[in-house]
Scaffold this motif. Structure first.
Motif, PDB file in Angstrom:
ATOM      1  N   LYS A 490       0.946  -1.121  -0.055  1.00 19.88           N
ATOM      2  CA  LYS A 490       0.141   0.043  -0.092  1.00 19.88           C
ATOM      3  C   LYS A 490       0.732   1.164   0.032  1.00 19.88           C
ATOM      4  N   ASN A 491       1.916   1.041   0.839  1.00 17.96           N
ATOM      5  CA  ASN A 491       3.065   2.349   0.949  1.00 17.96           C
ATOM      6  C   ASN A 491       3.812   2.409  -0.483  1.00 17.96           C
ATOM      7  N   VAL A 492       3.959   1.410  -1.222  1.00 18.38           N
ATOM      8  CA  VAL A 492       4.584   1.591  -2.589  1.00 18.38           C
ATOM      9  C   VAL A 492       3.787   2.523  -3.358  1.00 18.38           C
ATOM     10  N   VAL A 493       2.444   2.401  -3.252  1.00 21.10           N
ATOM     11  CA  VAL A 493       1.489   3.316  -4.072  1.00 21.10           C
ATOM     12  C   VAL A 493       1.405   4.608  -3.433  1.00 21.10           C
ATOM     13  N   ILE A 501       0.795   6.889  -9.314  1.00 24.69           N
ATOM     14  CA  ILE A 501      -0.677   6.296  -9.585  1.00 24.69           C
ATOM     15  C   ILE A 501      -1.519   6.486  -8.340  1.00 24.69           C
ATOM     16  N   TYR A 502      -0.904   7.128  -7.507  1.00 27.09           N
ATOM     17  CA  TYR A 502      -1.610   7.158  -6.171  1.00 27.09           C
ATOM     18  C   TYR A 502      -3.070   8.081  -6.288  1.00 27.09           C
ATOM     19  N   SER A 503      -4.182   7.537  -5.651  1.00 25.13           N
ATOM     20  CA  SER A 503      -5.351   8.428  -5.995  1.00 25.13           C
ATOM     21  C   SER A 503      -5.869   8.443  -4.585  1.00 25.13           C
ATOM     22  N   PRO A 504      -6.439   9.551  -3.973  1.00 24.03           N
ATOM     23  CA  PRO A 504      -6.992   9.657  -2.760  1.00 24.03           C
ATOM     24  C   PRO A 504      -8.326   9.251  -2.835  1.00 24.03           C
ATOM     25  N   ASP A 505      -8.982   8.939  -3.783  1.00 26.25           N
ATOM     26  CA  ASP A 505     -10.267   8.365  -3.992  1.00 26.25           C
ATOM     27  C   ASP A 505     -10.532   7.105  -4.070  1.00 26.25           C
ATOM     28  N   PHE A 506      -9.409   6.465  -4.395  1.00 28.09           N
ATOM     29  CA  PHE A 506      -9.469   4.716  -4.610  1.00 28.09           C
ATOM     30  C   PHE A 506      -8.043   4.132  -4.496  1.00 28.09           C
ATOM     31  N   GLY A 555      10.778   5.882 -22.029  1.00 35.19           N
ATOM     32  CA  GLY A 555      10.753   5.437 -20.729  1.00 35.19           C
ATOM     33  C   GLY A 555      10.974   3.807 -20.472  1.00 35.19           C
ATOM     34  N   TYR A 556      11.253   3.309 -19.354  1.00 33.53           N
ATOM     35  CA  TYR A 556      11.404   1.934 -19.198  1.00 33.53           C
ATOM     36  C   TYR A 556      11.129   1.654 -17.783  1.00 33.53           C
ATOM     37  N   TYR A 557      11.146   2.478 -16.992  1.00 31.42           N
ATOM     38  CA  TYR A 557      10.744   2.193 -15.377  1.00 31.42           C
ATOM     39  C   TYR A 557       9.303   1.519 -15.502  1.00 31.42           C
ATOM     40  N   GLY A 558       9.242   0.763 -14.575  1.00 31.91           N
ATOM     41  CA  GLY A 558       7.769  -0.032 -14.313  1.00 31.91           C
ATOM     42  C   GLY A 558       6.795   0.743 -13.665  1.00 31.91           C
ATOM     43  N   ALA A 559       7.479   2.099 -13.095  1.00 33.26           N
ATOM     44  CA  ALA A 559       6.285   2.991 -12.500  1.00 33.26           C
ATOM     45  C   ALA A 559       5.891   3.995 -13.368  1.00 33.26           C
ATOM     46  N   ASP A 560       6.703   3.881 -14.808  1.00 35.46           N
ATOM     47  CA  ASP A 560       6.162   5.033 -15.743  1.00 35.46           C
ATOM     48  C   ASP A 560       5.577   4.250 -16.654  1.00 35.46           C
ATOM     49  N   VAL A 561       6.063   2.849 -16.997  1.00 38.55           N
ATOM     50  CA  VAL A 561       5.575   2.195 -17.973  1.00 38.55           C
ATOM     51  C   VAL A 561       4.243   1.387 -17.745  1.00 38.55           C
ATOM     52  N   ALA A 562       4.360   0.592 -16.805  1.00 37.31           N
ATOM     53  CA  ALA A 562       3.383  -0.597 -16.457  1.00 37.31           C
ATOM     54  C   ALA A 562       2.334   0.229 -15.368  1.00 37.31           C
ATOM     55  N   ALA A 563       2.596   0.707 -14.136  1.00 34.47           N
ATOM     56  CA  ALA A 563       1.730   1.142 -13.232  1.00 34.47           C
ATOM     57  C   ALA A 563       0.542   1.769 -13.730  1.00 34.47           C
ATOM     58  N   VAL A 565      -0.889   1.545 -16.469  1.00 37.01           N
ATOM     59  CA  VAL A 565      -1.981   0.954 -17.064  1.00 37.01           C
ATOM     60  C   VAL A 565      -2.665  -0.144 -15.858  1.00 37.01           C
ATOM     61  N   PHE A 566      -1.883  -0.355 -15.063  1.00 38.56           N
ATOM     62  CA  PHE A 566      -2.815  -0.919 -13.799  1.00 38.56           C
ATOM     63  C   PHE A 566      -3.551   0.171 -13.190  1.00 38.56           C
ATOM     64  N   LYS A 567      -3.533   1.122 -13.002  1.00 45.52           N
ATOM     65  CA  LYS A 567      -4.382   2.326 -12.390  1.00 45.52           C
ATOM     66  C   LYS A 567      -5.509   2.614 -13.278  1.00 45.52           C
ATOM     67  N   GLU A 568      -5.327   2.548 -14.574  1.00 42.33           N
ATOM     68  CA  GLU A 568      -6.256   2.699 -15.546  1.00 42.33           C
ATOM     69  C   GLU A 568      -7.340   1.676 -15.570  1.00 42.33           C
ATOM     70  N   ILE A 569      -6.996   0.369 -15.400  1.00 40.32           N
ATOM     71  CA  ILE A 569      -7.716  -0.476 -15.467  1.00 40.32           C
ATOM     72  C   ILE A 569      -8.448  -0.682 -14.169  1.00 40.32           C
TER      73      ILE A 569
END
Length: 662
Positions: A490-493, A501-506, A555-563, A565-569
């Motif tokens: 949880k703290n990673v986000v 990708i942190y959101s105060p609403d979700f 870009g190539y960091y997981g935070a920039d490239v993959a995360a 997508v996770f948030k949008e989904i």
């Protein structure tokens, strides 16, 4: 003279005797053929001129969880005509009517078909092609045309049926839905659900008697079959069409933006292991992306920093560390023998707790502390990983699962750097789905469930076989350890590597991963990943995103490239589906429409925060209701509502627009 006449008579008697004996021999042979060997020759004639042609059964349908069709067999009909079976009277009487009907249906001028049929009659063509690939409705229509309605014998109608596989939602999840087909050399290719469940889907073959006609061609004796084919059973999958579309589109956009080679996304229900969405997209040679391979299931690769969760769980379970233990990362560089572990941050993170090391994804911290605690007995660390099932396949019904690989100190190629490097996901190998299964287990308080693609097999609208949740391990770790890991993710986000990708609403929880691959060949090739679950406090779904070889200039960091997508989904699933109310930990129930508009209007007004079900309402009633709830309404059509863009039961906080269609 008398002697000469006598010689002539003798010759005549000899010839007559020979002819008589020959006639007897012929008669004997005919009797033998007719009575003794007749069955044999009749059988040969039947084999030469008749055959039972196989009719492939219609495969069962494959359905999404909500009943939407994912794959279905569609009958197609090829229409031919044997003009030589038609009497001259019938041909002359009906040929013009047939030509006119074909013209109306197929588009060519009537004279085109008239000429074609007459030439076939002149050349004694018994197998003239009229059209291919008709659907059932057109097939029934063409059977009623002049001549054809007289049937196979009097009208010369030849119908050849075949089936093709259709995918109503297009190519989404194509590799997971799969195929079951035979190539030109007779080899079967059995891919995905189609291949894994073929024994249920394929049904049993039928047979149709055909007669050999001119030029080695065969035509059916009758339009009826000798043995009717038996259709296959239907397969109901766990796939959610809405989530599948969200996952597919989100992954596609990111692959295109980062010009990546390929990528995969899997969304899984935490409690049951049901796979709700799976997308596998690879770059085509001519540009664009398509479902090239099932990367999520088949591609085993170094996971990078997403493996730090496995490392942390193992060390916490062995009680060799705690999350509060402090490690000095120095300047972000630490040497083991002739190799150096590096952190992504130049200058290092200094002294950090292991919880902070996880949040910040410090390679140095993990390598140092695990080497320190397990150096004397590295097999203890590896055996703990094995005990959690990380070196075992999941045992999926879909063929082609990649092999996980966790090296052991007894292996030939184990070295002094093997232990510190595997702590942050190098030298080990897992598929995306194997990684997700572990993350899902932590979200599930330590219970590891097997990913499941199919809910049930249905035989003619009745349940034939159901598939329930299968527990791989009831407890891969203690609940105490799982709770610590969940708090760190949880703290990673919230404040770590995925704070973007942190959101105060979700709330979301997970771990980023950035890994170089084939680095011994060429540097600069990366795998970017993010694995986690949502909502963080009451996990409903777990999800993994893995993107291979993004353009490092972008870009190539997981935070920039993959995360992202996770948030949008996660956000779209949260918005578009009835979900968990995180405050009260209760499922938000759909508000059902009442046939009495005034009663329903009053009900809806009492809860302005919940999207009502307006399906079945008159358009103007629905518009009035929704606008009074503060929503901007876009609508099309008249009459009663059939579709609404926001599903019933969804909280409408922050939502301004809704689209309805009748």
């Amino acid at each position: 003279m008398a002697v000469k006449e006598k010689n002539i008579l003798n010759r005549l008697y000899f010839v007559a005797t020979c002819m008589f004996l020959f006639a007897i021999a012929v008669a004997v042979k005919l009797v033998n053929i007719q009575l003794v060997e007749g069955g044999k020759y009749k059988e040969l004639a039947q084999i030469s001129n008749f055959k039972n042609d196989t009719i492939t059964a219609n495969r069962g349908n494959i359905y999404a969880a909500d009943g939407s069709l994912l794959a279905t067999s569609m009958p197609k009909y090829d229409i031919r005509i044997d003009v030589m079976t038609i009497s001259q009277k019938n041909f002359s009487k009906h040929v013009k009517g047939l030509a006119d009907s074909l013209s109306t249906m197929l588009g060519e001028p009537s004279d085109f078909y008239l000429k074609k049929l007459r030439i076939a009659r002149q050349t004694k063509n018994r197998y003239l092609l009229i059209t291919r690939g008709l659907g059932y409705a057109d097939y029934m229509r063409i059977k009623s045309f002049p001549l054809f309605k007289l049937g196979a014998y009097k009208g010369g109608l030849i119908v050849e049926q075949r089936t093709i596989r259709e995918h109503p939602i297009g190519k989404m999840a194509a590799r997971t839905i799969g195929h079951d087909r035979k190539d030109e050399e007779g080899y079967y290719s059995r891919v995905g659900i189609e291949g894994a469940f073929r024994e249920f889907l394929r049904g049993s073959e039928g047979y149709q008697l055909k007669q050999k006609i001119a030029k080695g061609q065969w035509k059916p004796i009758d339009n009826a079959n000798e043995v009717e084919p038996k259709d296959g059973y239907d397969v109901v999958t766990t796939i959610d069409v809405n989530m599948q579309d969200i996952a597919h589109q989100s992954l596609l956009r990111q692959l295109e933006h980062y010009k990546a080679d390929h990528g995969t996304v899997v969304v899984m229900e935490t409690e049951t292991g049901e796979v709700k969405a799976i997308s596998n997209l690879g770059k085509a040679k001519k540009g664009g992306y398509y479902e090239r391979l099932n990367y999520a299931i088949g591609e085993s690769h170094e996971p990078g920093s997403t493996f730090k969760l496995m490392t942390m769980i193992a060390a916490l379970e062995d009680r060799v560390i705690d999350t509060s233990d402090v490690v000095d990362t120095g300047n972000g560089r630490y040497k083991f023998y002739d190799r150096t572990v590096r952190d992504s941050k130049w200058g290092g993170f200094g002294k950090v707790s292991m919880a902070q090391a996880f949040e910040l994804s410090s390679n140095v911290a993990f390598a140092r502390i695990i080497d320190e605690k397990y150096k004397q007995k590295p097999e203890r660390f590896v055996n703990r990983l094995y005990n959690m099932g990380l070196n075992d396949k999941l045992g999926l019904p879909i063929l082609g699962e990649g092999n996980p690989s966790i090296p052991h100190p007894t292996d030939k190629y184990w070295s002094g750097t093997s232990l510190p490097w595997m702590t942050h996901g190098y030298g080990v190998s897992m598929t995306a789905l194997q990684t997700l299964t572990f993350y899902n287990a932590i979200a599930n308080d330590g219970k590891m469930v097997k990913p499941r693609f199919v809910k049930e097999i249905r035989a003619w609208n009745k349940s034939y076989k159901s598939y329930k949740t299968e527990v791989i391990d009831a407890s891969i770790c203690s609940k105490e350890t799982a709770l610590k890991a969940k708090e760190m993710m949880k703290n990673v986000v919230r404040r770590g590597t995925a704070k973007n990708i942190y959101s105060p609403d979700f709330s979301m929880a997970g771990k980023t991963g950035t890994c170089q691959y084939n680095y011994w060949i060429e540097s600069g090739r990366y795998i970017s990943s993010f694995a986690g679950y949502f909502p963080a406090d009451n996990p409903k779904y777990s999800c993994i995103v893995v993107i291979h070889q993004p353009d490092k200039e972008i870009g190539y960091y997981g935070a920039d490239v993959a995360a992202p997508v996770f948030k949008e989904i996660a956000m779209k699933i949260y918005t578009d589906t009835p979900f968990i109310n995180e405050v009260e930990n209760l499922v938000v129930e759909n508000v059902l429409a009442d046939p009495d508009y005034q009663t329903y209007f009053t009900k809806a007004q009492n809860d302005q925060a919940i999207m009502p079900n307006v399906k079945g309402m008159v358009v103007m009633d629905a518009v009035a209701l929704l606008e009074n709830m503060g929503l901007q309404v876009s609508f099309s059509g008249t009459g009663k509502i059939k579709e609404q863009s926001i599903k019933p039961g969804v909280e409408i906080k922050g939502i301004k627009k809704v689209t309805i269609k009748s």
